[in-house]
Enzyme design. Structure first.
Site, PDB file in Angstrom:
ATOM      1  NE  ARG A 173      55.437  39.229  87.346  1.00  0.00           N
ATOM      2  CZ  ARG A 173      55.906  39.652  86.178  1.00  0.00           C
ATOM      3  NH1 ARG A 173      55.297  40.606  85.528  1.00  0.00           N
ATOM      4  NH2 ARG A 173      56.977  39.096  85.644  1.00  0.00           N
ATOM      5  CG  ASP A 245      49.870  42.021  84.365  1.00  0.00           C
ATOM      6  OD1 ASP A 245      49.002  42.912  84.282  1.00  0.00           O
ATOM      7  OD2 ASP A 245      50.460  41.559  83.378  1.00  0.00           O
TER       8      ASP A 245
HETATM    9  P1  AMP Z   1      53.265  40.456  79.051  1.00  0.00           P
HETATM   10  O1  AMP Z   1      52.442  41.169  78.049  1.00  0.00           O
HETATM   11  O2  AMP Z   1      54.551  39.902  78.494  1.00  0.00           O
HETATM   12  O3  AMP Z   1      53.473  41.223  80.315  1.00  0.00           O
HETATM   13  O4  AMP Z   1      52.432  39.154  79.427  1.00  0.00           O
HETATM   14  C1  AMP Z   1      51.116  39.149  79.967  1.00  0.00           C
HETATM   15  C2  AMP Z   1      50.773  37.744  80.360  1.00  0.00           C
HETATM   16  O5  AMP Z   1      50.777  36.890  79.211  1.00  0.00           O
HETATM   17  C3  AMP Z   1      51.735  37.094  81.342  1.00  0.00           C
HETATM   18  O6  AMP Z   1      50.984  36.233  82.155  1.00  0.00           O
HETATM   19  C4  AMP Z   1      52.670  36.317  80.452  1.00  0.00           C
HETATM   20  O7  AMP Z   1      53.277  35.243  81.118  1.00  0.00           O
HETATM   21  C5  AMP Z   1      51.739  35.850  79.363  1.00  0.00           C
HETATM   22  N1  AMP Z   1      52.423  35.673  78.060  1.00  0.00           N
HETATM   23  C6  AMP Z   1      52.802  36.634  77.198  1.00  0.00           C
HETATM   24  N2  AMP Z   1      53.367  36.090  76.107  1.00  0.00           N
HETATM   25  C7  AMP Z   1      53.338  34.746  76.275  1.00  0.00           C
HETATM   26  C8  AMP Z   1      53.760  33.640  75.494  1.00  0.00           C
HETATM   27  N3  AMP Z   1      54.319  33.775  74.308  1.00  0.00           N
HETATM   28  N4  AMP Z   1      53.549  32.404  76.013  1.00  0.00           N
HETATM   29  C9  AMP Z   1      52.974  32.221  77.207  1.00  0.00           C
HETATM   30  N5  AMP Z   1      52.537  33.234  77.981  1.00  0.00           N
HETATM   31  C10 AMP Z   1      52.711  34.477  77.529  1.00  0.00           C
HETATM   32 MG    MG Z   2      54.053  41.106  82.028  1.00  0.00          MG
END
Ligand code: AMP
Ligand code: MG
Length: 481
Positions: A173, A245
């Site tokens: 990313r 990201d």
């Molecule tokens: P996202 O919104 O899914 O793109 O996630 C943003 C960040 O939060 C990334 O670093 C993900 O790995 C982390 N993340 C989102 N949901 C979770 C979860 N349930 N457990 C662990 N990390 C999470």
């Molecule tokens: Mg993400």
């Protein structure tokens, strides 16, 4: 050719999946399994579900999590990383390297206190969207399988856990580069960029000068991002969380969350309920893409020359790449949607007039373009708030098209290959989700089959092509997943 995992720290660290209780495979992507040449012992054997749930490790591979940072809703977060998506395998295929990730397979050291899980609802949406985008010709990560479990996951309400196995040549990313640009010593950033070039942009390896090579690599990354967003705009696709990201250096659609294919056309449509400021509204996506590319250029400026002034000069030149590439790509796509072949002055005005009329008439994005390429576009006039300006637009479009000399029949055929009859509407996804929550995967499988042939009206049950009924508000989807 080294893989990212083989580079080891500071790019990734070992992280084991957390077993999922009583996993059940809801759906599997046979075509992708064939593409990956997965041995049937891995894909069909008794342990295959355990493998795809993260309950068993891939032979000869130790799972890892990578670290990245990112600008989230405009603000920099210095450390994110794979919090719940583990790299569990790497495969060399005839089409190049592929990485397999399990999303939702438990917390990693980058989970920042969260549970590392994903819910069935958003996992189904990710699976469906990846298949839909691929069939539409949009670069995307793929989904190999979806495993669910009785495990309860707490979000706004209690939900069911699921794990998607997703596949891409690389999940690198923009945020990976931002992280290494701002953390510690300068070497890792150069190592990461040169690794990405060697593994995924090998056509640039002929360029002897390393600084020039890196500048051309960034040009390629930016052009891919511009072309991707041009595709999204012309399909009415809203990503929902265009943080750096979530931007792939390969120009893939990545991290499906609160995305949506727009139904009633509204330039300022916001698909993510949590995006209260409308930062990632449909009409804002092209400029956000440019902003995100600018963040990548900032992060990588030091890679462009030993001499900081020369590096800054190269970076300035790169800042102009996105807009040129986007304008070219988006106009080429709009023209194709109207069945036009030649570039003419006034094309942008022609498409903008139509979009304005669509907005006034709250017209369905997908159906409008599809019907324009149908037998009798004049019949659409009643869908517009004011039919007369649409009549006038039709006359101008017809004249413009006749002036090119291509026959009506050919133009219609081209338009039907460009304007899908089927997109993943939120309510279609929701119907499949509701059935799957009751343990019935047949809706999901039926929907996947339809999404795989989006341009093919005849194969389709009419309900898949219909917008959500007017009396029902469009479904709200938020970041929580
Ligand atoms: P996202 O919104 O899914 O793109 O996630 C943003 C960040 O939060 C990334 O670093 C993900 O790995 C982390 N993340 C989102 N949901 C979770 C979860 N349930 N457990 C662990 N990390 C999470
Ligand atoms: Mg993400």
């Amino acid at each position: 050719m080294t893989s990212l995992a083989a580079l080891g720290p500071p790019f990734s660290i070992p992280a084991a999946p957390t077993p999922l209780p009583a996993p059940v495979r809801l759906i599997g992507n046979e075509a992708l399994a064939v593409e990956l040449q997965l041995p049937s012992s891995l894909w069909r054997g008794p342990d295959a579900t355990a493998l795809l749930a993260g309950n068993r490790s891939w032979p000869g591979y130790a799972a890892r999590a990578t670290v990245y940072a990112g600008h989230q809703f405009g603000r920099y977060t210095r450390q994110l990383g794979d919090g719940r998506a583990l790299l569990v395998a790497e495969i060399d295929t005839a089409s190049g390297p592929r990485e397999l990730q399990l999303k939702g397979a438990g917390p990693t050291p980058y989970a920042r206190g969260a549970d590392g899980r994903a819910v069935l609802r958003s996992s189904i949406r990710e699976y469906l969207a990846s298949e839909a985008m691929r069939a539409l010709g949009v670069p995307t990560t793929r989904a190999l399988s979806l495993v669910t479990s009785p495990l309860a996951v707490q979000r706004e309400c209690t939900e069911t856990a699921a794990v998607v196995c997703r596949v891409a040549p690389s999940f690198l990313r923009f945020g990976h580069f931002e992280y290494h640009a701002r953390n510690g010593t300068p070497e890792p950033l150069a190592v990461l960029a040169d690794h990405a070039i060697e593994r995924h942009f090998a056509h640039l390896l002929d360029i002897a000068d390393v600084f020039e090579r890196r500048a051309l690599w960034l040009t390629d990354v930016i052009e891919r991002q511009a072309r991707l967003i041009a595709m999204w705009q012309t399909l009415g696709f809203c990503h929902g969380v265009m943080n750096t990201d979530n931007c792939s250096i390969l120009g893939l659609t990545l991290d499906y969350g609160p995305f949506g294919f727009m139904e009633r056309f509204r330039a300022h449509h916001v698909c993510n309920h949590s995006d209260t400021e409308g930062r990632y509204a449909y009409a804002a996506q092209p400029a956000i893409g440019q902003w995100n590319c600018a963040r990548l250029i900032d992060a990588c400026t030091s890679l462009l020359h030993d001499d900081p002034a020369a590096a800054a000069e190269r970076a300035r030149a790169l800042q102009a790449v996105y807009e040129r590439a986007y304008d070219r790509a988006v106009m080429q796509r709009w023209r194709a949607k109207l069945g036009l072949l030649e570039v003419r002055v006034g094309d942008a005005a022609l498409i903008n007039r139509l979009l304005t009329l669509m907005q006034q008439g709250r017209c369905d994005f997908t159906q409008t373009f599809r019907a324009l390429g149908g037998d009798d576009p004049t019949a659409m006039r009643t869908r517009f708030a004011e039919p007369e300006p649409f009549d006038a637009w039709l006359v101008d479009w017809r004249q413009r098209s006749i002036a090119e000399g291509s026959s009506e029949r050919e133009r219609r055929a081209r338009m039907c290959r460009t304007n899908p009859a089927i997109v993943l509407r939120n309510d279609l996804a929701q119907t499949a989700i509701d059935a799957a929550e009751r343990g019935d995967a047949s809706e999901l499988m039926g929907l996947v089959r339809v999404l795989q042939r989006p341009f093919d009206e005849h194969a389709v049950d009419a309900r898949y092509a219909e917008p959500a009924p007017a009396h029902r508000p469009e479904l709200e989807v938020s970041c929580s997943s």
